[in-house]
Structures are given as C-alpha cells and as structure tokens.
Design a protein around this motif. Sequence first.
Motif, short mmCIF file in Angstrom:
data_model
loop_
_atom_site.label_atom_id
_atom_site.label_comp_id
_atom_site.label_asym_id
_atom_site.label_seq_id
_atom_site.Cartn_x
_atom_site.Cartn_y
_atom_site.Cartn_z
N PRO A 69 3.54 -5.02 21.89
CA PRO A 69 2.79 -3.96 22.60
C PRO A 69 2.20 -2.91 21.65
O PRO A 69 1.10 -2.41 21.88
N ALA A 70 2.93 -2.60 20.57
CA ALA A 70 2.40 -1.61 19.62
C ALA A 70 1.15 -2.15 18.93
O ALA A 70 0.20 -1.41 18.66
N MET A 71 1.15 -3.46 18.67
CA MET A 71 -0.02 -4.08 18.01
C MET A 71 -1.22 -4.15 18.95
O MET A 71 -2.35 -3.90 18.55
N ARG A 99 -1.71 -4.08 2.95
CA ARG A 99 -2.87 -4.76 3.55
C ARG A 99 -3.77 -3.77 4.26
O ARG A 99 -3.28 -2.86 4.94
N PRO A 100 -5.09 -3.95 4.17
CA PRO A 100 -6.01 -3.03 4.84
C PRO A 100 -5.76 -2.94 6.35
O PRO A 100 -5.93 -1.88 6.94
N THR A 101 -5.35 -4.03 6.97
CA THR A 101 -5.15 -4.04 8.42
C THR A 101 -3.67 -3.97 8.79
O THR A 101 -3.27 -4.43 9.85
N ARG A 102 -2.89 -3.40 7.95
CA ARG A 102 -1.44 -3.47 8.13
C ARG A 102 -0.96 -2.83 9.44
O ARG A 102 -1.51 -1.83 9.90
N PHE A 103 0.13 -3.40 9.94
CA PHE A 103 0.84 -2.84 11.10
C PHE A 103 1.67 -1.63 10.68
O PHE A 103 1.96 -0.74 11.49
N ARG A 106 -0.05 1.83 -1.27
CA ARG A 106 -1.52 1.81 -1.36
C ARG A 106 -2.03 2.87 -2.35
O ARG A 106 -3.08 2.72 -2.93
N ASP A 107 -1.27 3.95 -2.48
CA ASP A 107 -1.67 5.03 -3.40
C ASP A 107 -1.26 4.73 -4.84
O ASP A 107 -1.45 5.56 -5.73
#
Length: 194
Positions: free
Chosen positions: A154-156, A13-17, A43-44
């Motif tokens: 918290p990481a997000m 996903r483009p906005t992936r965690f 993605r590659d």
Amino acid sequence: MKPRLQIIVGSTRPTRFADKPLAWLLDRLSSRDDIDLDVLDLRDHPLALFNLALSPARTHREYPSEDVRRLGQAFDSADGYIMLTSEYNHGYPASLKNALDYVFVEFNHKPVSFVGYGNVGGARAIEQLRLVSIEFEMAPLRHAVHILPDVMRPAMMAEEFDLEIFAPLDERLEMLINDLTWWTNALKAARDAG
Ligand SMILES: Cc1cc2nc3c(=O)[nH]c(=O)nc-3n(C[C@H](O)[C@H](O)[C@H](O)COP(=O)(O)O)c2cc1C
C-alpha cells in the motif's frame, strides 16, 4: 550531551522505496528529546568501488581522498545507527557494503539496529548485516522493524502517500528506539571512560 543516532539509507536507486520508510522514521523519531537524529544518505556519498590498498581496519582514519574523509567523518559523528536496508537477491544492497568497507574504527563499540523492507521484511538482508556489523566490532541489536508486503505494497501503490500506512509498525519502532537508545548511552559512557 544527548547521544547522536544516525539513520544510514542503504539504497541509492533513483526510484527507491527507501524514502517512504525514511519519512516515517523521521516523523516518529524527531519528536524524541533524548536523542539527536541525523540521516546519512548514501546518495550524498558517491564513492568509487572499493579500491584502497590497505584495509581501513589497519589504517584507521588515514582517509585517502576527500570523498572517503566526508564519509568517515559522517559515520564517526554518530554514537549509534539505524541501517535502513532494502533486499536485493536475498542480500543487502552493494551500495551499503561498498560504503561500509571504506571505514572501520568509526563504528567500533557502537550499537546498530535495523529497519528492512521486502517480501520477508528485509529479514535476510538484516541477518547478513548483523554478521557484517560484528566484524566492525559493533553491537548489532535484536529489535528490528521488518516492513512486510502488507504495509510495503500500500505504501508503494498509494497515489497520495500517507505516513499513517506505517502506523501498524509504530510499536515495533518504539521498541527498537528504546533499546537502541539504551545501548547507545551505555556504550557511549563506556567509550568516554576509555
Ligand atoms: C535487483 C533486485 C533484486 C531484488 N531482490 C529481492 C529480494 O531478494 N527480496 C525481496 O524481498 N525483494 C527483492 N527485490 C524487491 C525490492 O524489495 C524492491 O524493489 C524495493 O523497492 C527495493 O528497495 P529500494 O527501492 O529502496 O531500492 C529486488 C529488487 C531488485 C531491484
């Protein structure tokens, strides 16, 4: 020669965690001098939805296209794997399953560990991946890192992302990598011996 471990990034996903735990894994693991580390980011490797006439379990390395050859050769180059997985609707991502189905022999007799994230640390996705790995004649390992909401949230949310948010999981990662390295060396020696 040092064993080559590959981190397979399952989410595309483009906005992936996924990039955040990936950065932590690379930070913690790249200092080890007993392994070579590589990242296979799906993605590659944009691929059509699985469309082969025959199962790769029958055709082995007869790659039908350049895309599949690149993927197969990348998987082939590793001796052991860490699958980094998200959890979508209690399963692992379709992007990961699609890529796995294109190969078979590339994974045979190699170990795999898991790092997952989500409401239950990706536990359901990881359990499913363990079953799938058996079909690839892999050795799925017990030690996993489950990134639960106490760390994931918290990481997000962090405005300035700090790798140290993942520090509570360092010990788990240490166990995972020690175990994975042991199995990787053992199975590589067995494969090399024929
Ligand atoms: C379609 C979809 C289904 C999801 N289902 C689950 C789920 O079953 N369990 C869970 O813990 N998180 C679930 N989530 C939340 C994900 O854990 C969260 O979006 C995470 O960031 C996904 O990983 P990624 O950003 O690396 O793709 C879901 C997210 C999406 C987009």
